[in-house]
Design a protein around this motif. Structure first.
Motif, PDB file in Angstrom:
ATOM      1  N   ALA A 119      -2.879   8.499   7.485  1.00  0.00           N
ATOM      2  CA  ALA A 119      -3.949   7.577   7.614  1.00  0.00           C
ATOM      3  C   ALA A 119      -3.775   6.614   7.365  1.00  0.00           C
ATOM      4  O   ALA A 119      -3.713   5.468   8.214  1.00  0.00           O
ATOM      5  N   LEU A 120      -2.512   5.545   6.932  1.00  0.00           N
ATOM      6  CA  LEU A 120      -2.341   5.166   6.034  1.00  0.00           C
ATOM      7  C   LEU A 120      -1.552   4.393   6.915  1.00  0.00           C
ATOM      8  O   LEU A 120      -1.671   3.180   7.667  1.00  0.00           O
ATOM      9  N   ALA A 121      -0.357   5.193   7.911  1.00  0.00           N
ATOM     10  CA  ALA A 121       0.097   4.672   9.014  1.00  0.00           C
ATOM     11  C   ALA A 121      -0.279   4.031   9.953  1.00  0.00           C
ATOM     12  O   ALA A 121      -0.121   3.428  11.064  1.00  0.00           O
ATOM     13  N   THR A 122      -1.911   5.393  10.901  1.00  0.00           N
ATOM     14  CA  THR A 122      -2.221   4.247  12.023  1.00  0.00           C
ATOM     15  C   THR A 122      -3.783   3.769  11.117  1.00  0.00           C
ATOM     16  O   THR A 122      -4.512   3.445  12.146  1.00  0.00           O
ATOM     17  N   GLY A 123      -4.246   3.294  10.327  1.00  0.00           N
ATOM     18  CA  GLY A 123      -5.234   2.623   9.910  1.00  0.00           C
ATOM     19  C   GLY A 123      -6.486   3.210   9.756  1.00  0.00           C
ATOM     20  O   GLY A 123      -7.611   2.543   9.834  1.00  0.00           O
ATOM     21  N   GLU A 124      -6.089   4.003   9.883  1.00  0.00           N
ATOM     22  CA  GLU A 124      -7.685   5.347   9.645  1.00  0.00           C
ATOM     23  C   GLU A 124      -8.163   5.983   8.667  1.00  0.00           C
ATOM     24  O   GLU A 124      -7.865   6.715   8.556  1.00  0.00           O
ATOM     25  N   LEU A 146       0.984  -0.912   0.477  1.00  0.00           N
ATOM     26  CA  LEU A 146      -0.176  -0.157   0.176  1.00  0.00           C
ATOM     27  C   LEU A 146       1.065   1.115   0.145  1.00  0.00           C
ATOM     28  O   LEU A 146       2.236   1.399   0.711  1.00  0.00           O
ATOM     29  N   LEU A 147       0.355   2.191  -0.718  1.00  0.00           N
ATOM     30  CA  LEU A 147       1.305   3.585  -0.923  1.00  0.00           C
ATOM     31  C   LEU A 147       0.508   4.833  -1.100  1.00  0.00           C
ATOM     32  O   LEU A 147      -0.553   4.653  -1.728  1.00  0.00           O
ATOM     33  N   VAL A 148       0.772   5.505  -0.263  1.00  0.00           N
ATOM     34  CA  VAL A 148      -0.392   6.779  -1.192  1.00  0.00           C
ATOM     35  C   VAL A 148       0.055   7.170  -2.491  1.00  0.00           C
ATOM     36  O   VAL A 148       1.417   7.607  -2.626  1.00  0.00           O
ATOM     37  N   LEU A 149      -0.606   7.149  -3.395  1.00  0.00           N
ATOM     38  CA  LEU A 149      -0.716   7.493  -4.523  1.00  0.00           C
ATOM     39  C   LEU A 149      -1.777   8.786  -5.216  1.00  0.00           C
ATOM     40  O   LEU A 149      -2.338   9.457  -3.935  1.00  0.00           O
ATOM     41  N   GLN A 150      -1.783   9.920  -5.182  1.00  0.00           N
ATOM     42  CA  GLN A 150      -2.055  10.702  -6.187  1.00  0.00           C
ATOM     43  C   GLN A 150      -2.875  11.061  -8.322  1.00  0.00           C
ATOM     44  O   GLN A 150      -2.165  10.183  -8.618  1.00  0.00           O
ATOM     45  N   SER A 151      -4.016  11.432  -7.697  1.00  0.00           N
ATOM     46  CA  SER A 151      -4.833  11.742  -9.066  1.00  0.00           C
ATOM     47  C   SER A 151      -4.874  12.817  -9.243  1.00  0.00           C
ATOM     48  O   SER A 151      -5.139  14.000  -7.954  1.00  0.00           O
ATOM     49  N   ASN A 152      -6.232  13.431  -9.901  1.00  0.00           N
ATOM     50  CA  ASN A 152      -6.692  14.945 -10.289  1.00  0.00           C
ATOM     51  C   ASN A 152      -7.654  15.441  -9.179  1.00  0.00           C
ATOM     52  O   ASN A 152      -7.379  16.212  -8.545  1.00  0.00           O
ATOM     53  N   ALA A 153      -8.346  13.812  -8.045  1.00  0.00           N
ATOM     54  CA  ALA A 153      -9.018  14.147  -7.133  1.00  0.00           C
ATOM     55  C   ALA A 153      -8.683  14.366  -5.904  1.00  0.00           C
ATOM     56  O   ALA A 153      -8.934  14.503  -4.848  1.00  0.00           O
ATOM     57  N   GLY A 154      -7.385  13.942  -6.135  1.00  0.00           N
ATOM     58  CA  GLY A 154      -6.415  13.993  -4.504  1.00  0.00           C
ATOM     59  C   GLY A 154      -5.501  12.539  -4.342  1.00  0.00           C
ATOM     60  O   GLY A 154      -5.054  12.201  -6.030  1.00  0.00           O
ATOM     61  N   ARG A 206      -7.120   1.738  -6.854  1.00  0.00           N
ATOM     62  CA  ARG A 206      -7.077   2.367  -5.682  1.00  0.00           C
ATOM     63  C   ARG A 206      -7.887   1.726  -4.900  1.00  0.00           C
ATOM     64  O   ARG A 206      -9.137   1.121  -4.003  1.00  0.00           O
ATOM     65  N   GLU A 207      -7.410   1.434  -2.764  1.00  0.00           N
ATOM     66  CA  GLU A 207      -7.830   0.962  -1.845  1.00  0.00           C
ATOM     67  C   GLU A 207      -8.876   1.356  -0.984  1.00  0.00           C
ATOM     68  O   GLU A 207      -9.709   0.888  -0.247  1.00  0.00           O
ATOM     69  N   SER A 208      -8.178   3.250  -1.151  1.00  0.00           N
ATOM     70  CA  SER A 208      -9.137   3.622  -0.093  1.00  0.00           C
ATOM     71  C   SER A 208     -10.246   4.260  -0.701  1.00  0.00           C
ATOM     72  O   SER A 208     -10.507   4.741  -1.514  1.00  0.00           O
ATOM     73  N   ILE A 209     -11.134   4.477   0.126  1.00  0.00           N
ATOM     74  CA  ILE A 209     -12.929   5.244  -0.741  1.00  0.00           C
ATOM     75  C   ILE A 209     -12.166   6.515  -0.410  1.00  0.00           C
ATOM     76  O   ILE A 209     -12.981   7.187  -1.653  1.00  0.00           O
ATOM     77  N   GLU A 210     -11.892   6.929   0.796  1.00  0.00           N
ATOM     78  CA  GLU A 210     -11.625   8.866   1.238  1.00  0.00           C
ATOM     79  C   GLU A 210     -10.550   9.284  -0.179  1.00  0.00           C
ATOM     80  O   GLU A 210      -9.828   8.062  -0.494  1.00  0.00           O
TER      81      GLU A 210
END
Length: 54
Positions: free
Chosen positions: A42-47, A5-13, A27-31
């Motif tokens: 959020a990734l680090a804390t599981g939130e 799992l990584l933090v990625l970027q799109s036009n939406a954020g 995309r794994e997160s709804i948010e």
């Protein structure tokens, strides 16, 4: 194949997802997050909420 799992970027954020050597894979997160740091936290804390893949 299990991708990290990584933090990625799109036009939406920023979002939590996976990528391969060819680029973003899922995309794994709804948010979407406005700031990279918010997504990292959020990734680090599981939130974050896992997106269901049907």
């Amino acid at each position: 194949m299990k991708l990290p799992l990584l933090v990625l970027q799109s036009n939406a954020g920023y979002y939590i997802g996976t990528q391969t050597e060819n680029g973003p894979f899922s995309r794994e997160s709804i948010e979407y997050f406005r700031k990279h740091g918010d997504a990292e936290s959020a990734l680090a804390t599981g939130e974050w909420t896992q997106k269901l893949h049907l």
